[in-house]
Design a protein around this motif. Sequence first.
Motif, PDB file in Angstrom:
ATOM      1  N   TRP A 245      37.128  27.873 -57.400  1.00 36.75           N
ATOM      2  CA  TRP A 245      35.841  28.507 -57.694  1.00 36.75           C
ATOM      3  C   TRP A 245      36.036  29.944 -58.150  1.00 36.75           C
ATOM      4  N   SER A 259      25.930  33.524 -67.081  1.00 40.72           N
ATOM      5  CA  SER A 259      26.072  32.065 -67.112  1.00 40.72           C
ATOM      6  C   SER A 259      26.512  31.606 -68.498  1.00 40.72           C
ATOM      7  N   GLU A 263      29.841  29.501 -69.311  1.00 43.06           N
ATOM      8  CA  GLU A 263      29.676  28.147 -69.840  1.00 43.06           C
ATOM      9  C   GLU A 263      30.369  28.007 -71.196  1.00 43.06           C
ATOM     10  N   GLN A 264      30.318  29.054 -72.022  1.00 43.19           N
ATOM     11  CA  GLN A 264      31.018  29.013 -73.309  1.00 43.19           C
ATOM     12  C   GLN A 264      32.530  28.951 -73.125  1.00 43.19           C
ATOM     13  N   GLY A 266      33.909  27.242 -70.794  1.00 42.10           N
ATOM     14  CA  GLY A 266      34.253  25.936 -70.236  1.00 42.10           C
ATOM     15  C   GLY A 266      33.965  25.759 -68.753  1.00 42.10           C
ATOM     16  N   TYR A 267      33.300  26.708 -68.133  1.00 42.03           N
ATOM     17  CA  TYR A 267      32.984  26.611 -66.704  1.00 42.03           C
ATOM     18  C   TYR A 267      31.612  25.964 -66.514  1.00 42.03           C
ATOM     19  N   GLN A 268      31.409  25.459 -65.305  1.00 42.74           N
ATOM     20  CA  GLN A 268      30.113  24.930 -64.918  1.00 42.74           C
ATOM     21  C   GLN A 268      29.551  25.792 -63.794  1.00 42.74           C
ATOM     22  N   LEU A 269      28.256  26.058 -63.856  1.00 41.88           N
ATOM     23  CA  LEU A 269      27.601  26.803 -62.784  1.00 41.88           C
ATOM     24  C   LEU A 269      27.435  25.875 -61.586  1.00 41.88           C
ATOM     25  N   ILE A 270      28.035  26.263 -60.468  1.00 41.65           N
ATOM     26  CA  ILE A 270      27.970  25.465 -59.244  1.00 41.65           C
ATOM     27  C   ILE A 270      26.777  25.871 -58.390  1.00 41.65           C
ATOM     28  N   PHE A 285      31.033  29.622 -60.150  1.00 44.19           N
ATOM     29  CA  PHE A 285      31.432  28.717 -61.223  1.00 44.19           C
ATOM     30  C   PHE A 285      32.673  27.910 -60.842  1.00 44.19           C
TER      31      PHE A 285
END
Length: 287
Positions: A245, A259, A263-264, A266-270, A285
């Motif tokens: 994380w 965010s 996200e650009q 390659g991560y995801q918001l957890i 993330f």
Amino acid sequence: MAEAVGRPLGELLRHARARLAGAGIADAALDARLIVEHFSGTSRTDAISTPDRIVTQLSEIEQALDRRIAGEPVHRILGFRDFYGMRLALSAETLEPRPDTETLVDAVLPFVRETAAREGTCRILDLGTGTGAIALALVTQEPRAIAVGVDVSDDALATAAANAAQLGVAARFSTKKSSWFDEIDGRYHLIVSNPPYIPSKVIEDLQEEVRSFDPRRALDGGPDGLEPYRKIASGAAHHLEEGGWVGLEIGHDQRRDVSGIFEQAGYQLIAHHKDLGGNDRVLVFGL
């Protein structure tokens, strides 16, 4: 005030409060109590039970009151700030840890505990560690966690190391001088940061207590306040374990922008968390 042998504690507290209130200090009663207690070695209990106790440290207290009236934050005068149940020493090049940052500790601590239970440890990287507040809160709460505090300031690194020693966790906290990931090797289960996020042009509009006494490089996030997040987003993947994380403090109006940056990349918001004031404060993330 003329030099005197001593002054009753209760009378001194009233005097200190009146001086600060007369100078327009917003939290005059609290700041007066903190100053008098610190320099006299007394407590709230003493003020209630023995208000006639004679205090002799009058010169030190008056000098501290002068500094507060001149705009210096009370915790800079005391030289420490309490954070997450710890007493942390401050220095010239460390940001004063604020209660809002405890939101970040709360957000990632369950992950630290779960990781330590599963893996036997949780390796944490704290970027821009300052006093060590975030990393030290996590390793004091989870005895199997280990952390590296990263900063570009030798003064901050020395302060963080001293705080770790004072808390008895020096064996599980080390420091590293680096600008973000430049000098960092290895992988970590968790990367955390309370980076500078104030746009450069806004700093001069901040409260004097922040503008004049917090180190500028701990505040200045570049032209749009987002440069540190871009650096973290571009480098974190090379230092995260699988399933790791990234936990970040953000400015109250930066949730969408930060965010988008992650996200650009390659991560995801957890998860996202609000502070006690109801403002967006923490984003978490994963890859």
